[in-house]
Design a protein around this motif. Structure first.
Motif, PDB file in Angstrom:
ATOM      1  N   PRO A   1       0.795  -1.235   0.000  1.00  0.00           N
ATOM      2  CA  PRO A   1       0.000   0.000   0.000  1.00  0.00           C
ATOM      3  C   PRO A   1       0.825   1.281   0.000  1.00  0.00           C
ATOM      4  N   LEU A   2       2.146   1.192   0.161  1.00  0.00           N
ATOM      5  CA  LEU A   2       2.974   2.397   0.147  1.00  0.00           C
ATOM      6  C   LEU A   2       3.156   2.882  -1.289  1.00  0.00           C
ATOM      7  N   PRO A   3       2.960   4.166  -1.554  1.00  0.00           N
ATOM      8  CA  PRO A   3       3.034   4.668  -2.926  1.00  0.00           C
ATOM      9  C   PRO A   3       4.350   4.353  -3.631  1.00  0.00           C
ATOM     10  N   THR A   4       5.461   4.390  -2.891  1.00  0.00           N
ATOM     11  CA  THR A   4       6.759   4.163  -3.517  1.00  0.00           C
ATOM     12  C   THR A   4       7.096   2.677  -3.685  1.00  0.00           C
ATOM     13  N   TRP A   5       6.254   1.787  -3.136  1.00  0.00           N
ATOM     14  CA  TRP A   5       6.517   0.356  -3.206  1.00  0.00           C
ATOM     15  C   TRP A   5       5.418  -0.429  -3.914  1.00  0.00           C
ATOM     16  N   LYS A   6       4.309   0.217  -4.255  1.00  0.00           N
ATOM     17  CA  LYS A   6       3.162  -0.501  -4.800  1.00  0.00           C
ATOM     18  C   LYS A   6       3.448  -1.168  -6.144  1.00  0.00           C
ATOM     19  N   ASP A   7       4.439  -0.668  -6.875  1.00  0.00           N
ATOM     20  CA  ASP A   7       4.736  -1.227  -8.188  1.00  0.00           C
ATOM     21  C   ASP A   7       5.828  -2.298  -8.154  1.00  0.00           C
ATOM     22  N   LYS A   8       6.327  -2.611  -6.960  1.00  0.00           N
ATOM     23  CA  LYS A   8       7.439  -3.558  -6.925  1.00  0.00           C
ATOM     24  C   LYS A   8       7.360  -4.596  -5.808  1.00  0.00           C
ATOM     25  N   GLU A   9       6.380  -4.505  -4.922  1.00  0.00           N
ATOM     26  CA  GLU A   9       6.352  -5.449  -3.796  1.00  0.00           C
ATOM     27  C   GLU A   9       4.980  -6.096  -3.652  1.00  0.00           C
ATOM     28  N   THR A  10       4.992  -7.418  -3.432  1.00  0.00           N
ATOM     29  CA  THR A  10       3.781  -8.197  -3.199  1.00  0.00           C
ATOM     30  C   THR A  10       3.893  -8.910  -1.864  1.00  0.00           C
ATOM     31  N   HIS A  11       2.832  -8.814  -1.057  1.00  0.00           N
ATOM     32  CA  HIS A  11       2.819  -9.407   0.274  1.00  0.00           C
ATOM     33  C   HIS A  11       1.997 -10.695   0.291  1.00  0.00           C
ATOM     34  N   VAL A  12       2.522 -11.698   1.001  1.00  0.00           N
ATOM     35  CA  VAL A  12       1.833 -12.971   1.162  1.00  0.00           C
ATOM     36  C   VAL A  12       1.792 -13.296   2.655  1.00  0.00           C
ATOM     37  N   VAL A  13       0.601 -13.483   3.193  1.00  0.00           N
ATOM     38  CA  VAL A  13       0.454 -13.832   4.606  1.00  0.00           C
ATOM     39  C   VAL A  13       0.686 -15.329   4.783  1.00  0.00           C
ATOM     40  N   VAL A  14       1.696 -15.695   5.595  1.00  0.00           N
ATOM     41  CA  VAL A  14       1.992 -17.112   5.832  1.00  0.00           C
ATOM     42  C   VAL A  14       1.682 -17.540   7.266  1.00  0.00           C
ATOM     43  N   ARG A  15       1.527 -16.582   8.164  1.00  0.00           N
ATOM     44  CA  ARG A  15       1.091 -16.847   9.535  1.00  0.00           C
ATOM     45  C   ARG A  15       0.173 -15.706   9.945  1.00  0.00           C
ATOM     46  N   SER A  16      -0.725 -15.991  10.901  1.00  0.00           N
ATOM     47  CA  SER A  16      -1.654 -14.951  11.325  1.00  0.00           C
ATOM     48  C   SER A  16      -2.033 -15.140  12.789  1.00  0.00           C
ATOM     49  N   GLY A  17      -2.265 -14.007  13.460  1.00  0.00           N
ATOM     50  CA  GLY A  17      -2.743 -14.064  14.833  1.00  0.00           C
ATOM     51  C   GLY A  17      -1.631 -14.179  15.852  1.00  0.00           C
ATOM     52  N   LEU A  18      -2.044 -14.386  17.087  1.00  0.00           N
ATOM     53  CA  LEU A  18      -1.109 -14.340  18.214  1.00  0.00           C
ATOM     54  C   LEU A  18      -0.805 -15.712  18.818  1.00  0.00           C
ATOM     55  N   GLU A  19      -1.515 -16.734  18.397  1.00  0.00           N
ATOM     56  CA  GLU A  19      -1.463 -18.008  19.104  1.00  0.00           C
ATOM     57  C   GLU A  19      -0.074 -18.631  19.136  1.00  0.00           C
ATOM     58  N   GLU A  20       0.674 -18.529  18.041  1.00  0.00           N
ATOM     59  CA  GLU A  20       1.965 -19.209  17.968  1.00  0.00           C
ATOM     60  C   GLU A  20       3.149 -18.279  18.215  1.00  0.00           C
ATOM     61  N   LEU A  21       2.894 -17.073  18.693  1.00  0.00           N
ATOM     62  CA  LEU A  21       3.997 -16.174  19.022  1.00  0.00           C
ATOM     63  C   LEU A  21       4.886 -16.815  20.086  1.00  0.00           C
ATOM     64  N   GLY A  22       6.185 -16.606  19.951  1.00  0.00           N
ATOM     65  CA  GLY A  22       7.131 -17.150  20.917  1.00  0.00           C
ATOM     66  C   GLY A  22       7.584 -18.568  20.625  1.00  0.00           C
ATOM     67  N   CYS A  23       7.067 -19.174  19.541  1.00  0.00           N
ATOM     68  CA  CYS A  23       7.434 -20.554  19.192  1.00  0.00           C
ATOM     69  C   CYS A  23       8.335 -20.566  17.961  1.00  0.00           C
ATOM     70  N   TRP A  24       9.320 -21.447  17.961  1.00  0.00           N
ATOM     71  CA  TRP A  24      10.110 -21.656  16.759  1.00  0.00           C
ATOM     72  C   TRP A  24       9.285 -22.451  15.763  1.00  0.00           C
ATOM     73  N   LEU A  25       9.173 -21.927  14.536  1.00  0.00           N
ATOM     74  CA  LEU A  25       8.347 -22.551  13.509  1.00  0.00           C
ATOM     75  C   LEU A  25       9.142 -22.711  12.226  1.00  0.00           C
ATOM     76  N   ASP A  26       8.900 -23.803  11.513  1.00  0.00           N
ATOM     77  CA  ASP A  26       9.558 -24.084  10.238  1.00  0.00           C
ATOM     78  C   ASP A  26       8.645 -23.683   9.082  1.00  0.00           C
ATOM     79  N   GLU A  27       9.240 -23.007   8.088  1.00  0.00           N
ATOM     80  CA  GLU A  27       8.486 -22.587   6.908  1.00  0.00           C
ATOM     81  C   GLU A  27       9.191 -23.093   5.653  1.00  0.00           C
ATOM     82  N   ARG A  28       8.378 -23.360   4.619  1.00  0.00           N
ATOM     83  CA  ARG A  28       8.927 -23.764   3.315  1.00  0.00           C
ATOM     84  C   ARG A  28       7.968 -23.285   2.240  1.00  0.00           C
ATOM     85  N   ARG A  29       8.459 -22.450   1.320  1.00  0.00           N
ATOM     86  CA  ARG A  29       7.612 -21.879   0.281  1.00  0.00           C
ATOM     87  C   ARG A  29       8.149 -22.222  -1.106  1.00  0.00           C
TER      88      ARG A  29
END
Length: 392
Positions: A316-344
């Motif tokens: 949503p930033l005007p200077t970044w809207k043409d070059k950056e795409t965001h993908v949500v891979v985690r959400s919320g507060l439940e797993e905060l503080g835990c080591w988690l493995d990701e693979r995309r």
């Protein structure tokens, strides 16, 4: 007209307004009010008179309005190698009504003449050596963005009328051979140091090592956000602590973008820098890991406070809207503080979410932004690796 987007932005604005009311009601008068620039200047004027004349070549106060596009000539002539110290105060407002502003630590940039390289500090005070001869020039950065290391604007030149506020800066030009840290400490013998002077003395005595092999994205500037560490398994890690600032740490990663290109990492997110959905400009505070491609695009995987996993949107930033795409891979507060493995699956994500002509991965990024809501984001990354279909 996107009615859904308008409704979303109005809802965000309403929540921000309510938050501002609660924040200000619980704060002291000093915390609510912007800095008293007249008092700030008066205190530093008195302090400058205690600086030995054999140490200080010249000083001057500069008023830098937020509405003025770069660059502003201070009239202070410098030569390559001259040491300069600045103290800065003020705010640049994106929205006064919503209490959204950026501090001097991010906003104030400088260069020595048109040939000098742009620079900023990591705090509201800074000391540096000029890299070229010429007049020292200052810039109030946001909402602009540099396109060259010499300070040409690539974006935002027409947006300065949309912000308000400004900065007050005290510039000190030291005589050759003078070390600012020693002089700042010496002046403490005459009277208690003003808070900005004490802050710079403390900053000069501190160290903030950048993790080996990484560097900060130059046109956002340096930071003290990231530091090297060790994960519980003994492997090297990168620790992130962001509070009212922004920074992007980068590392080269040259490899072809092809089917079977994966990015894996481990992370532990202890706190998110915001509690609202991040897909609007005033709430766009987040922690992420990103992949940069050879077409100038980047795909950033982040932990959202409120958006569901799988959400994809352009920045949503005007200077970044043409070059950056965001993908949500985690959400919320439940797993905060835990080591988690990701693979995309980077290849599949790029084709689905960006769909550009990229043929190669060029860098991996770590992004931390807590500039707008001034929250506190903390996390740690380890085991960042790319995989290719040939097993490498």
């Amino acid at each position: 007209m996107d009615i859904g987007a308008i409704a979303r932005d109005l809802a965000v604005a309403a929540r921000l307004g309510a938050r501002r009311f609660v924040r200000h009601r619980g704060a002291s008068a000093a915390e609510r009010a912007p800095p008293d620039l007249a008092a700030w200047r008066h205190e530093l004027e008195a302090w400058v008179r205690t600086v030995p004349v054999e140490s200080l070549a010249e000083h001057r106060f500069i008023e830098l309005p937020a509405t003025r596009p770069p660059w502003f000539d201070t009239g202070l002539q410098v030569a390559a190698g001259d040491t300069i110290t600045w103290f800065a105060a003020g705010r640049v407002y994106l929205s006064r009504a919503l209490d959204i502003w950026v501090p001097p630590s991010f906003q104030l940039w400088a260069r020595a003449g048109a040939a000098g390289t742009v620079l900023r500090g990591t705090r509201d005070t800074h000391s540096f050596q000029a890299d070229a001869d010429g007049p020292l020039q200052l810039a109030s950065y946001f909402p602009g963005e540099w396109s060259t290391p010499q300070g040409d604007l690539g974006h935002g030149a027409g947006d300065y009328g949309k912000v308000s506020g400004g900065l007050l800066v005290l510039l000190l030009k030291w005589r050759p051979g003078i070390e600012p840290a020693a002089v700042l400490r010496e002046t403490e013998k005459h009277a208690p140091l003003p808070a900005p002077v004490a802050a710079e003395a403390s900053r000069l005595a501190a160290t903030s090592p950048v993790p080996a092999g990484w560097d900060y994205l130059w046109y956002l500037g340096p930071g003290e956000i990231y530091r090297p560490g060790f994960a519980p398994d003994g492997k090297q890690s990168v620790c992130c602590d962001s509070h009212g600032d922004v920074g992007i740490l980068r590392r080269p990663a040259a490899l072809p973008l092809q089917p079977g290109t994966f990015l894996s990492w481990r992370w532990r997110v202890d706190s998110l820098p915001a509690s609202l959905r991040e897909d609007s400009l005033p709430t766009h505070d987040y922690l992420s890991i990103a992949v940069e491609f050879d077409d100038g695009q980047d795909l950033t995987y982040y932990w959202s406070a409120a958006l569901p996993v799988g959400t994809v949107y352009r920045c949503p930033l005007p200077t970044w809207k043409d070059k950056e795409t965001h993908v949500v891979v985690r959400s919320g507060l439940e797993e905060l503080g835990c080591w988690l493995d990701e693979r995309r699956d980077v290849h599949a994500d790029y084709r689905r979410c960006v769909g550009g002509p990229a043929r190669n991965v060029v860098r991996v990024w770590l992004i931390a932004n807590s500039l707008f809501q001034r929250g506190h984001g903390r996390c740690e990354y380890s085991g960042i690796e790319f995989e290719q279909p040939d097993g490498h």
